[in-house]
Write a protein that holds these residues in place. Sequence first.
Motif, mmCIF file in Angstrom:
data_model
loop_
_atom_site.group_PDB
_atom_site.id
_atom_site.type_symbol
_atom_site.label_atom_id
_atom_site.label_comp_id
_atom_site.label_asym_id
_atom_site.label_seq_id
_atom_site.Cartn_x
_atom_site.Cartn_y
_atom_site.Cartn_z
ATOM 1 N N HIS A 207 0.978 -1.250 -0.047
ATOM 2 C CA HIS A 207 0.002 0.052 -0.195
ATOM 3 C C HIS A 207 0.743 1.135 -0.049
ATOM 4 O O HIS A 207 0.667 2.107 0.756
ATOM 5 N N ASN A 208 1.838 1.264 -0.959
ATOM 6 C CA ASN A 208 2.718 2.479 -1.038
ATOM 7 C C ASN A 208 2.386 2.881 -2.605
ATOM 8 O O ASN A 208 1.573 2.626 -3.490
ATOM 9 N N LEU A 209 3.584 3.410 -3.198
ATOM 10 C CA LEU A 209 3.629 3.860 -4.488
ATOM 11 C C LEU A 209 4.642 3.630 -5.313
ATOM 12 O O LEU A 209 5.192 4.106 -6.143
ATOM 13 N N LEU A 210 5.468 2.344 -4.910
ATOM 14 C CA LEU A 210 6.575 1.965 -5.425
ATOM 15 C C LEU A 210 6.148 1.639 -7.040
ATOM 16 O O LEU A 210 5.329 0.673 -7.249
ATOM 17 N N SER A 211 7.235 1.837 -7.891
ATOM 18 C CA SER A 211 6.922 1.363 -9.198
ATOM 19 C C SER A 211 8.062 0.128 -9.666
ATOM 20 O O SER A 211 7.837 -0.727 -10.705
ATOM 21 N N THR A 212 9.032 -0.082 -9.048
ATOM 22 C CA THR A 212 10.083 -0.869 -9.180
ATOM 23 C C THR A 212 10.685 -1.371 -7.602
ATOM 24 O O THR A 212 10.580 -0.656 -6.653
ATOM 25 N N ILE A 213 11.142 -2.540 -7.654
ATOM 26 C CA ILE A 213 11.935 -3.186 -6.552
ATOM 27 C C ILE A 213 13.536 -3.242 -7.090
ATOM 28 O O ILE A 213 14.006 -3.664 -8.151
ATOM 29 N N PRO A 214 14.389 -2.402 -6.522
ATOM 30 C CA PRO A 214 15.870 -2.526 -6.775
ATOM 31 C C PRO A 214 16.351 -3.848 -6.669
ATOM 32 O O PRO A 214 16.066 -4.677 -5.940
ATOM 33 N N PRO A 215 17.696 -4.167 -7.389
ATOM 34 C CA PRO A 215 18.211 -5.234 -7.265
ATOM 35 C C PRO A 215 18.966 -5.562 -5.956
ATOM 36 O O PRO A 215 19.273 -6.799 -5.743
ATOM 37 N N GLU A 216 19.079 -4.612 -5.002
ATOM 38 C CA GLU A 216 19.426 -4.695 -3.793
ATOM 39 C C GLU A 216 18.801 -5.436 -2.973
ATOM 40 O O GLU A 216 19.339 -6.199 -2.058
ATOM 41 N N ILE A 217 17.618 -5.854 -3.190
ATOM 42 C CA ILE A 217 16.632 -6.715 -2.450
ATOM 43 C C ILE A 217 17.142 -8.086 -2.428
ATOM 44 O O ILE A 217 16.800 -8.797 -1.426
ATOM 45 N N GLY A 218 17.942 -8.541 -3.470
ATOM 46 C CA GLY A 218 18.454 -9.763 -3.329
ATOM 47 C C GLY A 218 19.530 -10.277 -2.429
ATOM 48 O O GLY A 218 19.881 -11.142 -2.375
ATOM 49 N N LEU A 219 20.209 -9.013 -1.902
ATOM 50 C CA LEU A 219 21.020 -9.271 -0.700
ATOM 51 C C LEU A 219 20.487 -9.417 0.567
ATOM 52 O O LEU A 219 21.208 -9.526 1.376
ATOM 53 N N LEU A 220 19.198 -9.367 0.714
ATOM 54 C CA LEU A 220 18.599 -9.504 2.306
ATOM 55 C C LEU A 220 18.403 -11.031 2.184
ATOM 56 O O LEU A 220 17.242 -11.353 2.371
ATOM 57 N N THR A 221 19.475 -11.784 2.427
ATOM 58 C CA THR A 221 19.343 -13.100 2.420
ATOM 59 C C THR A 221 18.452 -13.753 3.513
ATOM 60 O O THR A 221 18.243 -15.005 3.600
ATOM 61 N N SER A 222 18.551 -12.998 4.559
ATOM 62 C CA SER A 222 17.671 -13.606 5.900
ATOM 63 C C SER A 222 16.254 -13.347 5.719
ATOM 64 O O SER A 222 15.397 -14.057 6.458
ATOM 65 N N LEU A 223 15.585 -12.634 4.467
ATOM 66 C CA LEU A 223 14.393 -12.267 4.660
ATOM 67 C C LEU A 223 13.431 -13.659 4.359
ATOM 68 O O LEU A 223 13.634 -14.426 3.361
ATOM 69 N N ARG A 224 12.440 -13.621 4.966
ATOM 70 C CA ARG A 224 11.449 -14.779 4.921
ATOM 71 C C ARG A 224 10.229 -14.605 4.458
ATOM 72 O O ARG A 224 9.477 -15.180 3.924
ATOM 73 N N CYS A 225 9.773 -13.094 4.652
ATOM 74 C CA CYS A 225 8.569 -12.646 4.264
ATOM 75 C C CYS A 225 8.662 -11.286 3.595
ATOM 76 O O CYS A 225 9.250 -10.421 4.216
ATOM 77 N N LEU A 226 8.066 -10.986 2.187
ATOM 78 C CA LEU A 226 8.226 -9.700 1.528
ATOM 79 C C LEU A 226 6.837 -9.597 0.779
ATOM 80 O O LEU A 226 6.201 -10.508 0.283
ATOM 81 N N SER A 227 6.148 -8.460 1.638
ATOM 82 C CA SER A 227 5.094 -7.979 1.132
ATOM 83 C C SER A 227 5.154 -6.489 0.217
ATOM 84 O O SER A 227 5.653 -5.611 0.938
ATOM 85 N N VAL A 228 4.825 -6.742 -0.942
ATOM 86 C CA VAL A 228 4.926 -5.515 -1.899
ATOM 87 C C VAL A 228 3.621 -5.371 -2.660
ATOM 88 O O VAL A 228 3.411 -4.511 -3.809
ATOM 89 N N SER A 229 2.636 -5.631 -2.108
ATOM 90 C CA SER A 229 1.327 -5.590 -2.832
ATOM 91 C C SER A 229 0.718 -4.378 -2.732
ATOM 92 O O SER A 229 1.286 -3.292 -1.886
ATOM 93 N N HIS A 230 -0.284 -3.940 -3.547
ATOM 94 C CA HIS A 230 -0.964 -2.679 -3.601
ATOM 95 C C HIS A 230 0.017 -1.423 -3.897
ATOM 96 O O HIS A 230 -0.035 -0.624 -3.103
ATOM 97 N N ASN A 231 0.858 -1.795 -4.905
ATOM 98 C CA ASN A 231 1.725 -0.800 -5.333
ATOM 99 C C ASN A 231 1.586 -0.381 -6.661
ATOM 100 O O ASN A 231 0.457 -0.737 -7.364
ATOM 101 N N LYS A 232 2.560 -0.021 -7.431
ATOM 102 C CA LYS A 232 2.423 0.404 -9.015
ATOM 103 C C LYS A 232 3.605 -0.591 -9.786
ATOM 104 O O LYS A 232 4.123 -0.101 -10.531
ATOM 105 N N LEU A 233 4.001 -1.464 -9.313
ATOM 106 C CA LEU A 233 5.249 -2.285 -9.854
ATOM 107 C C LEU A 233 4.932 -2.676 -11.067
ATOM 108 O O LEU A 233 4.095 -3.131 -11.559
ATOM 109 N N THR A 234 5.941 -2.447 -11.986
ATOM 110 C CA THR A 234 5.774 -2.745 -13.186
ATOM 111 C C THR A 234 6.934 -3.658 -13.762
ATOM 112 O O THR A 234 7.060 -4.502 -14.944
#
Length: 375
Positions: A207-234
Amino acid sequence: MDTSSEIMSLTIKFGAKSIALSLPASSKVSDMMLQLQTATDVLPRVQKLIFKGKVLTPDLTLKNAQLTNGSKIMLMAAAGFQSQFPVRSSSPIKRKSSPPKRSTPFKQIPVKSTGFDESRLKAWKQTGVVSLRDSGLQEVPITVWDLQSAVRVMDVGGNCLSAFPSNVKSLTNIQRLRLSGNQLKSDSISWQSFLLLSRLAVLAIDHNLLSTIPPEIGLLTSLRCLSVSHNKLTSVPSDIGNLVSLETLDLSYNCLEEVPSSLGSCTKISEINLTRNRLKSIPASWSQISFLKRLLLDSNQLKDFPSEILQKCSQLQTLSLHSNEITMDDLREMDAWPEFDKRRKDKYTKQMDMQVMGSTSGFDEGADVEQWQRW
């Protein structure tokens, strides 16, 4: 005079709603149907457009359909084909500067010039939980960053944050971070600072205004849950495939036309939610996700589905494909269908035996049936 470049403004009546569309006069009715799918989540093949008592066929141009600037058209949809989810507005959502309404008013947290009152600050230090949800904040108070490694959980959801600063790197022990329901854009988050959060397991930026997720997200190797719903991702970077600890991924209610095949490397994922996007295909490489149990793909543009996923994802029990072009008959023709069908029915039977079903509507087939496709 060439009118092919002329822009027509049309009004489509859909139930109690009026949807405004603008298209070049040279467009076809099929182009209008695609725009209406975005606005109403009704697939083009089940749209019935009526103008002056006549049904408009998809191959007609707006000019040949005798439409003019300001024409009003009625949209009807086949029974059972309007999505079970809320219809999105055809116009952009205007976000209010004030926090979302709640069933009970939030208590405004007292703020001093140096930060919050001492009792609250002490509680944050003792528990490691910083809760500033629905507090009308436009920025995170500096007092929070001063807590540094004492913070394990931080919730700043439901505020008016338009930026999230690099100060977050000071929270070196944080495990859960909730940024939901703000006004954050892709370039207003200091993603590089997240790389120092080596223990971060849950990240919610829905529930934000994100259009993209950056490549850096792949470095969060401890991440178990990721929610980026209700945005503007292309788009979603292929680097997401490096999240080897990921168990739950929610990318629903975005504008994705494709998803990375690299996600197949995240073998621990048990649930993927891609409801309400614009996907035309699902990568067959996802068949490597051995722990996958729930795959939600409602309201996309899928015409087929990789049989490898049904065959190799031996724990898959829930597959939801409503409001796509693929039907139950298509699924039943797959060689791996009988085995998958047994798993999902066994799950349903177990739920019934335990009396934990949340709905009395009966067994959900998982996709639309053949006779609902045509007029």
